[in-house]
Motif scaffolding. Structure first.
Motif, PDB file in Angstrom:
ATOM      1  N   SER A 129      57.261  59.810  67.098  1.00  0.00           N
ATOM      2  CA  SER A 129      55.988  59.149  67.397  1.00  0.00           C
ATOM      3  C   SER A 129      54.893  60.195  67.398  1.00  0.00           C
ATOM      4  O   SER A 129      55.073  61.304  66.882  1.00  0.00           O
ATOM      5  N   ASP A 130      53.746  59.865  68.001  1.00  0.00           N
ATOM      6  CA  ASP A 130      52.632  60.810  68.026  1.00  0.00           C
ATOM      7  C   ASP A 130      52.700  61.761  69.220  1.00  0.00           C
ATOM      8  O   ASP A 130      51.788  62.548  69.444  1.00  0.00           O
ATOM      9  N   ASN A 131      53.790  61.677  70.004  1.00  0.00           N
ATOM     10  CA  ASN A 131      53.997  62.571  71.157  1.00  0.00           C
ATOM     11  C   ASN A 131      52.893  62.463  72.199  1.00  0.00           C
ATOM     12  O   ASN A 131      52.590  63.438  72.892  1.00  0.00           O
ATOM     13  N   ALA A 132      52.304  61.294  72.316  1.00  0.00           N
ATOM     14  CA  ALA A 132      51.269  61.095  73.339  1.00  0.00           C
ATOM     15  C   ALA A 132      51.887  61.195  74.727  1.00  0.00           C
ATOM     16  O   ALA A 132      52.961  60.646  74.977  1.00  0.00           O
ATOM     17  N   PRO A 133      51.244  61.896  75.663  1.00  0.00           N
ATOM     18  CA  PRO A 133      51.805  62.051  77.004  1.00  0.00           C
ATOM     19  C   PRO A 133      51.655  60.789  77.843  1.00  0.00           C
ATOM     20  O   PRO A 133      50.686  60.028  77.687  1.00  0.00           O
ATOM     21  N   GLN A 191      49.603  35.258  65.292  1.00  0.00           N
ATOM     22  CA  GLN A 191      50.979  35.644  64.998  1.00  0.00           C
ATOM     23  C   GLN A 191      51.736  36.164  66.219  1.00  0.00           C
ATOM     24  O   GLN A 191      52.961  36.210  66.223  1.00  0.00           O
ATOM     25  N   GLY A 192      51.004  36.574  67.264  1.00  0.00           N
ATOM     26  CA  GLY A 192      51.644  36.984  68.502  1.00  0.00           C
ATOM     27  C   GLY A 192      52.059  38.437  68.574  1.00  0.00           C
ATOM     28  O   GLY A 192      52.685  38.863  69.538  1.00  0.00           O
ATOM     29  N   TYR A 193      51.704  39.246  67.591  1.00  0.00           N
ATOM     30  CA  TYR A 193      52.045  40.669  67.617  1.00  0.00           C
ATOM     31  C   TYR A 193      51.002  41.448  66.825  1.00  0.00           C
ATOM     32  O   TYR A 193      50.253  40.885  66.019  1.00  0.00           O
ATOM     33  N   SER A 194      50.958  42.758  67.063  1.00  0.00           N
ATOM     34  CA  SER A 194      50.018  43.631  66.359  1.00  0.00           C
ATOM     35  C   SER A 194      50.781  44.741  65.653  1.00  0.00           C
ATOM     36  O   SER A 194      51.893  45.107  66.059  1.00  0.00           O
ATOM     37  N   ILE A 195      50.175  45.268  64.615  1.00  0.00           N
ATOM     38  CA  ILE A 195      50.762  46.386  63.869  1.00  0.00           C
ATOM     39  C   ILE A 195      49.741  47.510  63.770  1.00  0.00           C
ATOM     40  O   ILE A 195      48.561  47.279  63.499  1.00  0.00           O
ATOM     41  N   GLU A 196      50.201  48.714  64.029  1.00  0.00           N
ATOM     42  CA  GLU A 196      49.407  49.930  63.832  1.00  0.00           C
ATOM     43  C   GLU A 196      50.002  50.644  62.620  1.00  0.00           C
ATOM     44  O   GLU A 196      51.148  51.081  62.655  1.00  0.00           O
ATOM     45  N   ASN A 197      49.233  50.727  61.560  1.00  0.00           N
ATOM     46  CA  ASN A 197      49.722  51.297  60.304  1.00  0.00           C
ATOM     47  C   ASN A 197      48.981  52.596  60.007  1.00  0.00           C
ATOM     48  O   ASN A 197      47.974  52.604  59.304  1.00  0.00           O
ATOM     49  N   GLU A 198      49.459  53.697  60.595  1.00  0.00           N
ATOM     50  CA  GLU A 198      48.857  55.024  60.419  1.00  0.00           C
ATOM     51  C   GLU A 198      47.383  55.034  60.815  1.00  0.00           C
ATOM     52  O   GLU A 198      46.585  55.761  60.257  1.00  0.00           O
ATOM     53  N   GLU A 199      47.032  54.251  61.821  1.00  0.00           N
ATOM     54  CA  GLU A 199      45.644  54.148  62.234  1.00  0.00           C
ATOM     55  C   GLU A 199      45.242  55.194  63.266  1.00  0.00           C
ATOM     56  O   GLU A 199      44.051  55.412  63.506  1.00  0.00           O
ATOM     57  N   ARG A 200      46.248  55.827  63.870  1.00  0.00           N
ATOM     58  CA  ARG A 200      45.947  56.928  64.781  1.00  0.00           C
ATOM     59  C   ARG A 200      46.540  58.242  64.291  1.00  0.00           C
ATOM     60  O   ARG A 200      45.912  59.288  64.377  1.00  0.00           O
ATOM     61  N   GLY A 203      51.529  58.748  59.023  1.00  0.00           N
ATOM     62  CA  GLY A 203      52.979  58.681  58.949  1.00  0.00           C
ATOM     63  C   GLY A 203      53.651  57.905  60.051  1.00  0.00           C
ATOM     64  O   GLY A 203      54.859  57.669  59.993  1.00  0.00           O
ATOM     65  N   VAL A 204      52.882  57.470  61.073  1.00  0.00           N
ATOM     66  CA  VAL A 204      53.457  56.744  62.210  1.00  0.00           C
ATOM     67  C   VAL A 204      53.024  55.280  62.162  1.00  0.00           C
ATOM     68  O   VAL A 204      51.844  54.974  61.960  1.00  0.00           O
ATOM     69  N   LYS A 205      53.985  54.399  62.367  1.00  0.00           N
ATOM     70  CA  LYS A 205      53.711  52.964  62.387  1.00  0.00           C
ATOM     71  C   LYS A 205      54.256  52.388  63.689  1.00  0.00           C
ATOM     72  O   LYS A 205      55.245  52.888  64.231  1.00  0.00           O
TER      73      LYS A 205
END
Length: 259
Positions: A129-133, A191-200, A203-205
């Motif tokens: 992941s992005d290793n966020a604390p 749809q009841g869910y969200s997707i993050e597609n390399e937005e932060r 390479g991470v979704k």
């Protein structure tokens, strides 16, 4: 009450604000000397030294090798705050199981003051992941959890959040236009869910689902799983990951009623 005390007109206690500005600056610098902190805040070195010494005497700042840094006392406070959140108690074990069964990073997120707070994360051996604390505050529109949280707000509330924090870019995929964000949030509600597609992070979704309870006692919270983009193709999302997330959310919502 002095002129600088907060009252119904919105006035503030300057000394308290100054102390937290110093704490946040120490966090940003990671460790610093008196001169470095004074330069960072454009204050006299004597003022910086008094604040640092006071915080050190209270146990919130430690000094090592001539440098000041935040102490673990903050971890105690944050740990107690998190422990007292019923959603953390209800969701932690289910998010652990979600991460174990999918092999991806599982998280619990919460909205506070218009930002996404990372309340908990669990990471299997091969998880990426992005290793966020834990405890990180960040922009809502950057992450799947944040967008799932926004989907529980009205469009007017979302506009207020954007007015306060803007829509800064983190990657080339980040949404930076309000109308585009509102359109995506409307799709998430449907749809009841969200997707993050390399937005932060490139390479991470990530995929996230809000946690719902009839009385809204869980606050505005959501769970997610994250990993490398190549492991989050459409087929796996539809056949495995969404069902795992939905099952976990359903169990959490049922468990929450008992906390």
């Amino acid at each position: 009450m002095t002129d600088n005390d907060t009252d119904s007109s919105g006035r503030q206690i300057d000394a308290v604000e100054n102390a937290f500005n110093i704490i946040e600056s120490i966090q940003e610098l990671e460790q610093c000397g008196v001169t470095e902190l004074a330069d960072q805040l454009d204050i006299p070195k004597s003022t910086a030294h008094i604040h640092l010494q006071t915080l050190r005497n209270l146990g919130y700042v430690v000094k090592e090798d001539g440098k000041y840094q935040l102490g673990l006392r903050f971890l105690e406070l944050g740990g107690r705050v998190r422990h007292n959140r019923s959603i953390f108690q209800a969701a932690r074990s289910e998010v652990d199981e979600l991460a174990r069964s999918t092999g991806e990073v599982g998280t619990i997120g919460y909205e506070e003051n218009g930002q996404r707070v990372l309340v908990y994360r669990t990471e299997p051996f091969e998880g990426v992941s992005d290793n966020a604390p834990t405890g990180e505050f960040t922009r809502m529109h950057w992450t799947a959890v944040g967008k799932a949280l926004l989907s529980q707000r009205t469009d007017d509330e979302i506009r207020d959040i954007v007015d306060r924090f803007g829509l800064p870019r983190a990657t080339e995929n980040t949404i930076t236009e309000l109308d585009e964000l509102l359109n995506e949030i409307d799709e998430i509600r449907t749809q009841g869910y969200s997707i993050e597609n390399e937005e932060r992070v490139q390479g991470v979704k990530s995929i996230a689902i809000p946690i719902r309870d009839d009385a809204n006692q869980a606050g505005n919270s959501a769970i997610s799983i994250s990993g490398p983009k190549h492991r989050f193709d459409d087929e796996r999302i539809e056949s495995e990951l969404l069902s795992a997330l939905r099952n976990a959310a359903n169990v959490i919502e049922l468990q929450y009623k008992h906390y």
